[in-house]
Scaffold this motif. Structure first.
Motif, PDB file in Angstrom:
ATOM      1  N   ILE A  20      64.103  19.924  69.865  1.00 39.63           N
ATOM      2  CA  ILE A  20      64.126  20.323  71.274  1.00 39.63           C
ATOM      3  C   ILE A  20      62.708  20.511  71.794  1.00 39.63           C
ATOM      4  CG2 ILE A  20      64.854  22.147  72.857  1.00 39.63           C
ATOM      5  CD1 ILE A  20      67.243  22.647  70.990  1.00 39.63           C
ATOM      6  N   ARG A  21      61.864  21.168  70.999  1.00 41.58           N
ATOM      7  CA  ARG A  21      60.490  21.461  71.431  1.00 41.58           C
ATOM      8  C   ARG A  21      59.699  20.184  71.674  1.00 41.58           C
ATOM      9  NH1 ARG A  21      57.579  24.628  66.977  1.00 41.58           N
ATOM     10  NH2 ARG A  21      57.763  22.558  66.044  1.00 41.58           N
ATOM     11  N   GLN A  22      59.933  19.162  70.870  1.00 49.09           N
ATOM     12  CA  GLN A  22      59.210  17.899  71.035  1.00 49.09           C
ATOM     13  C   GLN A  22      59.582  17.191  72.332  1.00 49.09           C
ATOM     14  OE1 GLN A  22      56.727  16.661  69.144  1.00 49.09           O
ATOM     15  NE2 GLN A  22      56.849  18.596  67.998  1.00 49.09           N
ATOM     16  N   ARG A  23      60.681  17.582  72.936  1.00 52.38           N
ATOM     17  CA  ARG A  23      61.131  16.947  74.167  1.00 52.38           C
ATOM     18  C   ARG A  23      60.956  17.843  75.385  1.00 52.38           C
ATOM     19  NH1 ARG A  23      62.807  15.080  69.808  1.00 52.38           N
ATOM     20  NH2 ARG A  23      63.424  12.898  69.540  1.00 52.38           N
ATOM     21  N   LEU A  24      60.075  18.838  75.246  1.00 52.68           N
ATOM     22  CA  LEU A  24      59.703  19.708  76.366  1.00 52.68           C
ATOM     23  C   LEU A  24      58.240  19.427  76.716  1.00 52.68           C
ATOM     24  CD1 LEU A  24      61.379  23.053  75.222  1.00 52.68           C
ATOM     25  CD2 LEU A  24      62.233  21.428  76.914  1.00 52.68           C
ATOM     26  N   PRO A  25      57.972  18.483  77.627  1.00 56.55           N
ATOM     27  CA  PRO A  25      56.591  18.063  77.904  1.00 56.55           C
ATOM     28  C   PRO A  25      55.696  19.189  78.399  1.00 56.55           C
ATOM     29  CG  PRO A  25      58.116  17.225  79.570  1.00 56.55           C
ATOM     30  CD  PRO A  25      58.944  17.769  78.457  1.00 56.55           C
ATOM     31  N   LEU A  26      56.235  20.119  79.181  1.00 53.56           N
ATOM     32  CA  LEU A  26      55.411  21.204  79.700  1.00 53.56           C
ATOM     33  C   LEU A  26      54.907  22.111  78.573  1.00 53.56           C
ATOM     34  CD1 LEU A  26      57.410  22.231  82.904  1.00 53.56           C
ATOM     35  CD2 LEU A  26      55.332  20.844  82.750  1.00 53.56           C
ATOM     36  N   VAL A  27      55.770  22.337  77.572  1.00 55.46           N
ATOM     37  CA  VAL A  27      55.382  23.182  76.439  1.00 55.46           C
ATOM     38  C   VAL A  27      54.349  22.467  75.577  1.00 55.46           C
ATOM     39  CG1 VAL A  27      56.207  24.345  74.363  1.00 55.46           C
ATOM     40  CG2 VAL A  27      57.604  24.367  76.443  1.00 55.46           C
ATOM     41  N   LYS A  28      54.510  21.164  75.384  1.00 55.01           N
ATOM     42  CA  LYS A  28      53.587  20.393  74.537  1.00 55.01           C
ATOM     43  C   LYS A  28      52.175  20.369  75.112  1.00 55.01           C
ATOM     44  CE  LYS A  28      54.967  16.494  72.860  1.00 55.01           C
ATOM     45  NZ  LYS A  28      55.537  15.132  72.750  1.00 55.01           N
ATOM     46  N   LYS A  29      52.053  20.490  76.435  1.00 56.47           N
ATOM     47  CA  LYS A  29      50.733  20.440  77.064  1.00 56.47           C
ATOM     48  C   LYS A  29      49.959  21.747  76.927  1.00 56.47           C
ATOM     49  CE  LYS A  29      52.060  16.975  80.534  1.00 56.47           C
ATOM     50  NZ  LYS A  29      52.229  16.698  81.977  1.00 56.47           N
ATOM     51  N   LEU A  30      50.642  22.831  76.566  1.00 53.67           N
ATOM     52  CA  LEU A  30      49.978  24.126  76.436  1.00 53.67           C
ATOM     53  C   LEU A  30      49.128  24.178  75.169  1.00 53.67           C
ATOM     54  CD1 LEU A  30      52.899  26.570  77.374  1.00 53.67           C
ATOM     55  CD2 LEU A  30      50.939  25.949  78.802  1.00 53.67           C
ATOM     56  N   PRO A  31      48.022  24.933  75.185  1.00 56.74           N
ATOM     57  CA  PRO A  31      47.232  25.133  73.957  1.00 56.74           C
ATOM     58  C   PRO A  31      48.073  25.819  72.884  1.00 56.74           C
ATOM     59  CG  PRO A  31      46.014  25.862  75.901  1.00 56.74           C
ATOM     60  CD  PRO A  31      47.425  25.599  76.351  1.00 56.74           C
ATOM     61  N   LEU A  32      47.673  25.658  71.625  1.00 61.56           N
ATOM     62  CA  LEU A  32      48.436  26.207  70.506  1.00 61.56           C
ATOM     63  C   LEU A  32      48.610  27.714  70.630  1.00 61.56           C
ATOM     64  CD1 LEU A  32      49.821  25.862  67.778  1.00 61.56           C
ATOM     65  CD2 LEU A  32      47.574  26.039  66.692  1.00 61.56           C
ATOM     66  N   VAL A  33      47.530  28.417  70.986  1.00 61.22           N
ATOM     67  CA  VAL A  33      47.601  29.879  71.106  1.00 61.22           C
ATOM     68  C   VAL A  33      48.588  30.278  72.194  1.00 61.22           C
ATOM     69  CG1 VAL A  33      46.312  31.976  71.652  1.00 61.22           C
ATOM     70  CG2 VAL A  33      45.244  30.186  70.265  1.00 61.22           C
ATOM     71  N   ALA A  34      48.548  29.577  73.311  1.00 60.58           N
ATOM     72  CA  ALA A  34      49.468  29.880  74.416  1.00 60.58           C
ATOM     73  C   ALA A  34      50.913  29.618  74.007  1.00 60.58           C
ATOM     74  CB  ALA A  34      49.105  29.043  75.640  1.00 60.58           C
ATOM     75  N   ARG A  35      51.149  28.549  73.239  1.00 59.24           N
ATOM     76  CA  ARG A  35      52.500  28.253  72.788  1.00 59.24           C
ATOM     77  C   ARG A  35      53.021  29.347  71.862  1.00 59.24           C
ATOM     78  NH1 ARG A  35      50.646  22.799  71.941  1.00 59.24           N
ATOM     79  NH2 ARG A  35      50.796  23.090  69.675  1.00 59.24           N
ATOM     80  N   ARG A  36      52.153  29.836  70.987  1.00 62.24           N
ATOM     81  CA  ARG A  36      52.576  30.890  70.061  1.00 62.24           C
ATOM     82  C   ARG A  36      52.871  32.196  70.797  1.00 62.24           C
ATOM     83  NH1 ARG A  36      48.484  29.957  64.858  1.00 62.24           N
ATOM     84  NH2 ARG A  36      49.517  28.037  64.093  1.00 62.24           N
ATOM     85  N   ILE A  37      52.026  32.553  71.750  1.00 65.53           N
ATOM     86  CA  ILE A  37      52.262  33.771  72.535  1.00 65.53           C
ATOM     87  C   ILE A  37      53.560  33.659  73.313  1.00 65.53           C
ATOM     88  CG2 ILE A  37      51.406  35.162  74.466  1.00 65.53           C
ATOM     89  CD1 ILE A  37      48.576  34.525  73.548  1.00 65.53           C
ATOM     90  N   LEU A  38      53.790  32.494  73.914  1.00 63.57           N
ATOM     91  CA  LEU A  38      55.027  32.270  74.669  1.00 63.57           C
ATOM     92  C   LEU A  38      56.247  32.351  73.759  1.00 63.57           C
ATOM     93  CD1 LEU A  38      56.356  31.460  77.353  1.00 63.57           C
ATOM     94  CD2 LEU A  38      56.043  29.064  76.682  1.00 63.57           C
ATOM     95  N   ALA A  39      56.136  31.775  72.554  1.00 59.14           N
ATOM     96  CA  ALA A  39      57.260  31.782  71.618  1.00 59.14           C
ATOM     97  C   ALA A  39      57.613  33.208  71.193  1.00 59.14           C
ATOM     98  CB  ALA A  39      56.929  30.929  70.398  1.00 59.14           C
TER      99      ALA A  39
END
Length: 296
Positions: free
Chosen positions: A137-156
């Motif tokens: 699912i995550r691989q098919r969320l383009p907006l999430v993929k564009k975020l920096p790694l740190v931002a993705r982890r904080i969001l998760a």
């Protein structure tokens, strides 16, 4: 393009199934007629969902006891089998306790306990299914993929904490725990409600269920106890849910919030455990590869 269109349809189908499933856990929102008809429709959608993945199901089934098929794929196959069995029981028992769509051979309350238990189990297994496929699912969320790694982890982490907190509240506000606590009734010989030792399946000593069905199919369910008993029902003496009273007392949004939060709570826990296991497995593989390189 064909691959893209197929996956878009799968997204729409999955989303529709999740929303429909959540609405079925409170039959007072749209009435009993909707509950029974939508339940049959959801069963059909689930079969369609499996047909879209028919090649994968067939391929794994052929090598289910072979070492050539990865353990993870076997786990997915087993989970799908449990989902099929739980939804199948919900569908069959729903027909047997039907009051509107199949009145000729419905109304058999002996299967009511198993119906609710299997429905709760199906909700939990659906959450586990979503959690195990979170990487896809995550691989098919383009907006999430564009975020920096740190931002993705904080969001998760933030979203996970919010979902788990909300799911914990709904465990206290719904009868989900009592439903799934009766999962053993799925495997036992059905008995009439309130029969045997005089204890109704809803948890109250001698509790009995009284339902009133309006012309539009809206159902109101209440619990009454026999003399000398407290009459507590599955929902704490207040019907199916602890906060559920007269018909229409809960709107669509609140019901979706309740049961989607429960579904995604199971998904969040599964996704984090799966991620932890995968990271551990990759670390072990790197250590083994490093050791082999040093030895060589």
């Amino acid at each position: 393009m064909k691959w893209l269109r197929k996956n878009q349809w799968k997204w729409i189908l999955d989303l529709g199934m999740a929303l429909g499933l959540a609405l079925l856990y409170n039959k007072q929102v749209f009435g009993l007629a909707f509950h029974e008809i939508a339940g049959l429709a959801l069963g059909g959608l689930f079969i369609l969902h499996k047909l879209l993945n028919g090649r994968w199901i067939k391929a794994v089934a052929k090598g289910l006891f072979s070492r050539t098929v990865p353990l993870r794929q076997k786990l997915f196959w087993g989970l799908d089998a449990l989902l099929l069995l739980s939804f199948g029981y919900v569908l069959v028992s729903g027909i047997l306790i039907s009051k509107i769509v199949f009145p000729a051979f419905g109304g058999n309350k002996a299967f009511t306990a198993g119906h609710y238990a299997a429905a709760a189990l199906a909700l939990a297994l659906t959450g586990v299914h979503v959690g195990l496929h979170w990487g896809w699912i995550r691989q098919r969320l383009p907006l999430v993929k564009k975020l920096p790694l740190v931002a993705r982890r904080i969001l998760a982490v933030t979203l996970s904490v919010a979902v788990l907190a909300l799911g914990g509240v709904q465990l206290a506000n719904t009868a989900f725990l009592q439903w799934i606590g009766n999962v053993g009734s799925i495997f036992s010989t059905p008995q009439a409600e309130g029969g045997g030792n005089g204890n109704g399946w809803r948890g109250g000593a001698g509790a009995q269920s009284t339902e009133t069905i309006a012309a539009d199919g809206t159902v109101t369910e209440a619990q009454t106890g026999r003399q000398g008993h407290n009459g507590s029902g599955l929902g704490g003496g207040q019907g199916l849910h602890r906060q559920e009273g007269a018909a229409g007392s809960q709107d669509v949004g609140s019901v979706l919030l309740q049961y989607l939060s429960l579904l995604f709570s199971f998904a969040v826990v599964t996704a984090w455990l799966d991620g932890f296991w995968n990271n551990r497995r990759r670390s072990r593989a790197r250590r083994l590869a490093t050791g082999d390189a040093v030895t060589a």
